[in-house]
Design an enzyme around this catalytic site. Structure first.
Site, short mmCIF file in Angstrom:
data_model
loop_
_atom_site.label_atom_id
_atom_site.label_comp_id
_atom_site.label_asym_id
_atom_site.label_seq_id
_atom_site.Cartn_x
_atom_site.Cartn_y
_atom_site.Cartn_z
N GLY A 50 0.80 -1.24 0.00
CA GLY A 50 0.00 0.00 0.00
C GLY A 50 0.81 1.27 0.00
O GLY A 50 0.30 2.34 -0.30
N CYS A 80 -5.95 -9.09 -2.48
CA CYS A 80 -5.32 -7.86 -2.02
C CYS A 80 -5.98 -6.69 -2.76
O CYS A 80 -5.96 -6.65 -3.99
CB CYS A 80 -3.83 -7.93 -2.36
SG CYS A 80 -2.91 -6.42 -2.06
N THR A 82 -5.06 -3.61 -2.78
CA THR A 82 -4.06 -2.71 -3.37
C THR A 82 -3.61 -3.25 -4.73
O THR A 82 -3.50 -2.51 -5.70
CB THR A 82 -2.86 -2.57 -2.42
OG1 THR A 82 -3.34 -2.31 -1.11
CG2 THR A 82 -1.94 -1.47 -2.85
N CYS A 188 -9.01 -3.45 2.96
CA CYS A 188 -7.70 -4.11 2.88
C CYS A 188 -7.89 -5.50 3.48
O CYS A 188 -8.50 -5.64 4.55
CB CYS A 188 -6.68 -3.31 3.69
SG CYS A 188 -5.11 -4.18 3.95
N1 DGL Z 1 -3.71 -6.82 1.96
C1 DGL Z 1 -3.55 -5.81 1.02
C2 DGL Z 1 -4.82 -5.09 0.65
O1 DGL Z 1 -5.86 -5.69 0.66
C3 DGL Z 1 -2.33 -4.96 1.01
C4 DGL Z 1 -1.84 -4.35 2.24
C5 DGL Z 1 -0.48 -3.80 2.02
O2 DGL Z 1 0.40 -4.60 1.71
O3 DGL Z 1 -0.31 -2.59 2.13
O4 DGL Z 1 -4.80 -3.94 0.31
#
Ligand code: DGL
Length: 267
Positions: A50, A80, A82, A188
């Site tokens: 992120g 994810c 992001t 997230c």
């Molecule tokens: N788990 C991820 C998401 O859903 C990314 C979090 C990250 O690595 O900043 O955004």
């Protein structure tokens, strides 16, 4: 041709995330698709995504996709927000395999809110993405959307320090509550691990919205539509790879009762 499809349907579903967050989605997928083999990549070495540039997020997503395809995955779940919001369009253009992504569930919150105000807690990379902007803009006439970057939360979750997130959560969530939100979207995939602590700091009437179950249902639908659903309940394998701390991965698997083989892999 029929036999070929039958064999392809036995191949694993590939799932990747910047780390442990996507395990929350993996758990939902295992629950509704018990016949499926799964390969999960936790790219904890490169977390958090992120805070990276769009170009870096794309490059990391391409690498995970290429690895999952080299391991013969039949579909890819980008667990994810992001990576989805920054890279899914490009991945779809470049790879001939179905992709399932995850985005902040603004629509679910829009359907539930009574105050007309919702909060979205997500990474900087998600909130800055064109995909998030175009999705959220569809609702801005009817809704007030209060977006907050959850800076620092993923680092703590990756270390397994769930309780230590409380001061940051208060800093991010109290201003949303003061502005009258009655639904908080977890944008997230790491944040569902914070639900027990978030529940300690929000009032009863405020709902937490998470997209894990919807992603699992969508994955099932994509498998059905592409005739890729594994209909045989024979041997299946569930494999988790981390390129960082195996012990923490195992802790998280135990925490959510997700069974499978966990190992360290350099990727
Ligand atoms: N788990 C991820 C998401 O859903 C990314 C979090 C990250 O690595 O900043 O955004």
């Amino acid at each position: 041709m029929k036999n070929e499809l039958k064999n392809i349907s036995k191949l694993p579903i590939g799932i990747f995330d910047s780390g442990l967050g996507g395990l929350s989605i993996c758990k939902e997928i295992v629950d509704i698709l018990p016949n499926e083999s799964i390969i999960y990549l936790a790219d904890s070495e490169n977390a958090p995504y992120g805070e990276k540039s769009k170009e870096e997020i794309i490059e990391l997503s391409i690498k995970k996709t290429a690895l999952l395809l080299s391991l013969n995955c039949k579909v890819i779940v980008i667990a994810c927000n992001t990576a989805t919001t920054n890279a899914i369009n490009l991945l779809r253009e470049n790879y001939n395999v179905p992709f399932i992504g995850i985005e902040p569930a603004i629509k679910s919150a829009a359907l539930k809110t009574k105050t007309g105000k919702i909060g979205v807690l997500a990474t900087k990379g998600t909130l800055a993405s064109d995909l998030f902007l175009s999705t959220s803009n569809q609702f801005r006439n009817e809704l007030e959307i209060i977006e907050v970057e959850g800076t620092g939360l993923v680092r703590l979750i990756e270390k397994g320090d769930i309780e230590e997130t409380i001061p940051l959560l208060k800093k991010y969530i109290y201003p949303m509550l003061e502005q009258g939100v009655d639904n908080i979207v977890l944008g997230c995939s790491h944040y569902p691990f914070l639900i027990p602590v978030i529940e300690q700091i929000i009032p009863k009437g405020v709902s937490i919205i998470d997209s894990g179950e919807a992603v699992a249902k969508h994955t099932k639908k994509i498998l059905e539509n592409n005739k890729l659903l594994n209909l045989s309940s024979g041997i299946k394998t569930t494999t988790f790879y981390t390129n960082n701390n195996l012990e923490i991965l195992e802790q998280f698997l135990n925490r959510i009762k997700l069974e499978g083989e966990a190992s360290f892999l350099k990727f």
